[in-house]
Design a protein around this motif. Structure first.
Motif, PDB file in Angstrom:
ATOM      1  N   VAL A   3     -64.966 -18.011  85.804  1.00  0.00           N
ATOM      2  CA  VAL A   3     -64.922 -18.920  84.515  1.00  0.00           C
ATOM      3  C   VAL A   3     -66.511 -19.415  84.207  1.00  0.00           C
ATOM      4  CG1 VAL A   3     -64.589 -21.183  83.350  1.00  0.00           C
ATOM      5  CG2 VAL A   3     -62.955 -19.992  85.112  1.00  0.00           C
ATOM      6  N   SER A   4     -67.019 -18.754  82.995  1.00  0.00           N
ATOM      7  CA  SER A   4     -68.029 -19.060  82.405  1.00  0.00           C
ATOM      8  C   SER A   4     -68.430 -20.481  81.918  1.00  0.00           C
ATOM      9  CB  SER A   4     -68.496 -18.158  81.216  1.00  0.00           C
ATOM     10  OG  SER A   4     -69.500 -18.778  80.705  1.00  0.00           O
ATOM     11  N   TYR A   5     -69.357 -21.175  82.297  1.00  0.00           N
ATOM     12  CA  TYR A   5     -69.489 -22.614  81.911  1.00  0.00           C
ATOM     13  C   TYR A   5     -69.848 -22.707  80.507  1.00  0.00           C
ATOM     14  CZ  TYR A   5     -71.681 -27.381  81.791  1.00  0.00           C
ATOM     15  OH  TYR A   5     -72.189 -28.315  81.353  1.00  0.00           O
ATOM     16  N   ASN A   6     -70.758 -21.769  80.289  1.00  0.00           N
ATOM     17  CA  ASN A   6     -71.187 -21.870  78.560  1.00  0.00           C
ATOM     18  C   ASN A   6     -69.968 -21.403  77.679  1.00  0.00           C
ATOM     19  OD1 ASN A   6     -73.724 -22.466  79.415  1.00  0.00           O
ATOM     20  ND2 ASN A   6     -74.466 -20.477  79.103  1.00  0.00           N
ATOM     21  N   TRP A   7     -69.271 -20.578  77.986  1.00  0.00           N
ATOM     22  CA  TRP A   7     -67.728 -20.188  77.337  1.00  0.00           C
ATOM     23  C   TRP A   7     -66.970 -21.345  77.433  1.00  0.00           C
ATOM     24  CZ3 TRP A   7     -64.697 -15.118  78.633  1.00  0.00           C
ATOM     25  CH2 TRP A   7     -63.827 -14.776  77.544  1.00  0.00           C
TER      26      TRP A   7
END
Length: 810
Positions: A3-7
């Motif tokens: 999971v991308s934090y920014n996304w």
């Protein structure tokens, strides 16, 4: 799931929430975050540069001298050996003083006589896995798009300033195999606003139904199938933001069409497949079971033979994809593709799982179909992909979607009772708070009396029972808030049985004195099962055999643990571990009748084996090898711990497999409960081990004995008086039996009798021995006088003289 934090921040307001806090709270809610990786860890000083001039190095064929603008100042000279570097490119530049992964520091250098002030970087040099790098940049530097601003942080532009959370999902939480599902979870945990994508399509006037038709043979196999058509596609690289998000999720970018289907897969959790419409072969999509022996060449360029239970997508004539698993190479999207037939479907999970297993194909798509996708999100995902293809690839979306089967299904309704939830969780959550938790989960509900009827959305197929909803309430409320309580009820006492307590006491004692626990097989050979057991039966009991043994070494159930412990001693000493002290508490098995239908009698035994040194103090040059009295001392301490030491006797015997002069049986209240002794030298030689001592006890008998509770006495107020006596006895008289006789004759005043010397040498008649005893007299009510002691002591001497024909040694 990565999971991308920014996304994730695009869907949930994470203001003030750092990645580590996010990971901690999600883990506490029931989804384990196995790790948080900072993509920029160990990287600094990388900016966007513009190659203003690129010329051949005068002294090297494979090097280029580049003039690179990296900010407001003058361009800097950088030597670059990448084959794809060229004038006019926007590139990531590691300036002098920059640090790259692996603590690689960039310094000013000279290459073949030319100064280099930095390094133009490839993605791999910036920490990206080589398998994730797009093919066009696999052998060279990464070239950015024209809109990249010179001098800005290149890591931010490449999304390498991101943090990646790795979720360890259990099979029931397939809803979090996509970004939207993780967003729902995060918003519920943190009580934050949720913003989801809303696809918006500009469709042309031509209808998709004029170009394709869809037919499903069995809606049990394929409840829903939708197809959209997008024309005038221009296949090419996808934008950097999409590539970086795919790379962060562990997917290599291919081209804009394939990347869009993979992006929607990650975003919605909906597997999609893009066919080249012009190569599809017909205007009909037929979903059916394969014919036995039918073949298809899949995207990995392997020819695969299908079975009759496999579900396939066909063009009405031949398979073009294995449903939910992998597409076919025949209709694969290529650089020449201009029209896309986009598949969005829901397939039966068990059929996809079987096909994936049979064909040896595991893909991101099959994983999600197998675990369960959101049935009501299929149509929306198709529109989202079509929207992106129009936006990124310049496509024109034909009007409508050609579909078979119902587009949406009704939500499941599950009833949960507040009183029941609190009873299961051990909490006192108020009804209002339960309502708030359901609202945070985005579950619709109706409350009547104590029953809350919850409409479970299709994205949560794991919730089917009241207990599932109770779990949701508990984890969002916070497992760490649930008070600690003791179990209640007649069937759950929360304590150990007396036998369990004694077993634990035995283990703790033996380990405290230096023994290690061993766990051995209960299955053995007939020869070993028949050794050392010492069964006091005239007729040999039948062996309890295994009907289908794994080997001859594991053919029958053991009657004793001792042979298995001798195997442990042998194993260790064969590896130069000569000092061994091990024990095992386990079961042995006997049967009284030769009846295979009758279950064997199971006995709990304690056995131990000792070999080598018991104590070794190098500084004092002191070595204490194991002997009979060391092992007996261990047993004495164990019996004292169990409170039965006063009822134990050791009686010398001869027993098969044991040393004839160093073996004794152990008696409890006159009943045999075990054996202690040295392994017979002949057996020792057969086992090829050093001098070894053994004991084995029947714990069932020991544990069944009622033991008086421990009673503590006050410290002595009056002095005790000791007398030492040396008795000349016949060789065959047991010193222990004499000791017991002295205790009985001494009455209440005689508190302790111990043996402290044995003499068998010169000045001693043949057949005689001298045994010395120390006797301690004590009266807790008064100070003893010599006369008081003498009366009792004379009685003791008279008893041993009459009973054992003993005489005092001068």
């Amino acid at each position: 799931m990565l999971v991308s934090y920014n996304w994730l921040k695009e869907y949930v307001d994470l203001d003030g929430i750092q990645p580590d806090e996010l990971a901690d709270r999600i883990t506490k809610s029931g989804i384990e975050v196995e790790g948080v990786e900072s993509l920029s860890q160990g990287i600094s000083g990388v900016v966007v540069g513009h190659v203003e001039k690129c010329e051949q190095h005068p002294n090297a064929d494979k090097l280029n001298v580049c003039q690179v603008k990296i900010g407001e100042g003058e361009p800097v000279q950088i030597i670059c050996g990448a084959p794809n570097v060229g004038t006019g490119q926007k590139v990531p530049v590691a300036t002098v003083g920059a640090v790259l992964p692996g603590n690689f520091k960039i310094k000013k250098a000279k290459l073949r006589g030319e100064v280099s002030n930095g390094m133009i970087c490839s993605l791999e040099e910036l920490g990206v896995d080589v398998k994730m790098v797009p093919k066009e940049f696999a052998d060279g530097i990464y070239v950015m798009k024209e809109d990249a601003e010179v001098g800005k942080n290149a890591l931010s532009y490449l999304n390498l300033d991101d943090h990646i959370l790795e979720l360890g999902l259990t099979p029931n939480r397939a809803d979090c195999l996509n970004m939207i599902g993780v967003a729902y979870e995060t918003a519920a945990v943190f009580e934050r606003k949720l913003t989801l994508p809303k696809p918006s399509l500009n469709e042309n006037n031509e209808s998709a139904s004029d170009c394709i038709s869809v037919k499903v043979d069995d809606f049990g196999d394929n409840p829903y199938y939708g197809a959209k058509v997008i024309r005038n596609i221009k296949v090419g690289p996808s934008p950097e933001w999409m590539q970086s998000r795919l790379i962060s999720a562990g997917i290599r970018p291919i081209n804009n069409v394939v990347d869009i289907t993979n992006y929607v897969l990650l975003e919605y959790g909906q597997p999609l497949h893009a066919f080249d419409y012009d190569r599809f072969g017909s205007k009909e999509v037929l979903i059916r079971r394969a014919e036995a022996g039918e073949e298809i060449r899949t995207l990995d360029d392997e020819m695969r033979k299908l079975e009759a239970h496999h579900l396939v997508i066909t063009n009405g004539m031949k398979p073009v994809a294995v449903a939910g698993v992998m597409g076919g190479a025949y209709s694969e999207v290529s650089d020449e593709t201009t029209t896309i037939l986009l598949e969005a479907a829901y397939f039966n999970p068990s059929i996809v799982r079987q096909a994936s297993k049979d064909l040896g194909l595991r893909s991101e798509s099959s994983t999600r179909f197998e675990k369960g996708i959101d049935r009501n999100r299929v149509y929306e995902a198709a529109n989202r992909a079509a929207e992106l293809m129009a936006e990124i690839a310049g496509g024109e979306v034909l009007e409508g979607i050609v579909e078979a089967g119902p587009r949406f299904v009704d939500p499941e309704k599950v009833i949960v009772r507040g009183e029941r939830a609190n009873k299961v969780l051990g909490t006192n959550i108020e009804t209002k708070e339960i309502h708030e938790i359901l609202e945070r989960l985005r579950f619709s509900y109706e409350h009547e009396n104590d029953e809350i009827t919850v409409e479970v959305p299709a994205r949560r197929p794991d919730i089917t029972l009241e207990e599932d909803l109770i779990e949701e309430i508990g984890r969002i409320y916070g497992y760490d808030k649930i008070p600690a309580t003791l179990p209640e009820g007649a069937t759950t006492t929360g304590g150990l049985t007396p036998s369990q307590m004694k077993r634990r006491k035995v283990r703790r004692y033996l380990e405290s004195v230096g023994l290690y626990q061993a766990l051995t097989y209960s299955l053995t050979t007939k020869k070993k099962a028949n050794a050392y057991h010492g069964l006091a039966t005239e007729e040999e009991p039948a062996f309890i055999s295994v009907s289908m043994p794994m080997s001859e070494e594991r053919a029958v159930l053991r009657r004793t643990i001792l042979p298995q412990l001798l195997e442990v001693v042998q194993y260790n000493q064969n590896r130069q571990l000569n000092d061994v002290a091990v024990y095992e508490i386990g079961s042995t098995y006997l049967t009284d009748e030769r009846n295979l239908e009758k279950l064997p009698n199971e006995h709990q035994k304690l056995a131990a084996a000792f070999s080598g040194l018991w104590h070794f103090h190098p500084w004092q040059q002191e070595k204490k090898p194991v002997d009979f009295y060391v092992v007996k001392g261990v047993l004495d301490g164990l019996f004292k711990k169990l409170g039965v030491s006063e009822r134990i006797e050791f009686q010398q015997v001869k027993r098969e497999g044991f040393h004839p002069g160093r073996t004794a049986i152990v008696l409890l209240d006159g009943k045999q409960i075990g054996v202690i002794g040295q392994l017979h030298p002949a057996d020792q030689k057969e086992w090829d081990i050093k001098e070894t001592y053994l004991f084995e006890l029947d714990l069932d008998i020991v544990f069944d004995i009622d033991v008086e509770p421990v009673v503590y006495s006050a410290l002595p107020r009056y002095p005790s008086i000791s007398r030492d006596i040396a008795l000349i006895l016949e060789q065959d008289v047991s010193a222990g039996e004499v000791q017991s006789g002295i205790k009985a004759a001494g009455g209440e005043l005689l508190k302790e009798v111990s043996i402290f010397d044995l003499y068998e040498g010169e000045h001693m008649d043949e057949g005689k021995k001298s045994v010395a005893y120390s006797l301690t007299y004590y009266n807790p009510e008064k100070t003893l006088t010599d006369d008081d002691v003498e009366k009792v002591h004379s009685k003791v001497l008279g008893y041993v003289k009459e009973k054992f024909n003993a005489t005092m040694r001068g």
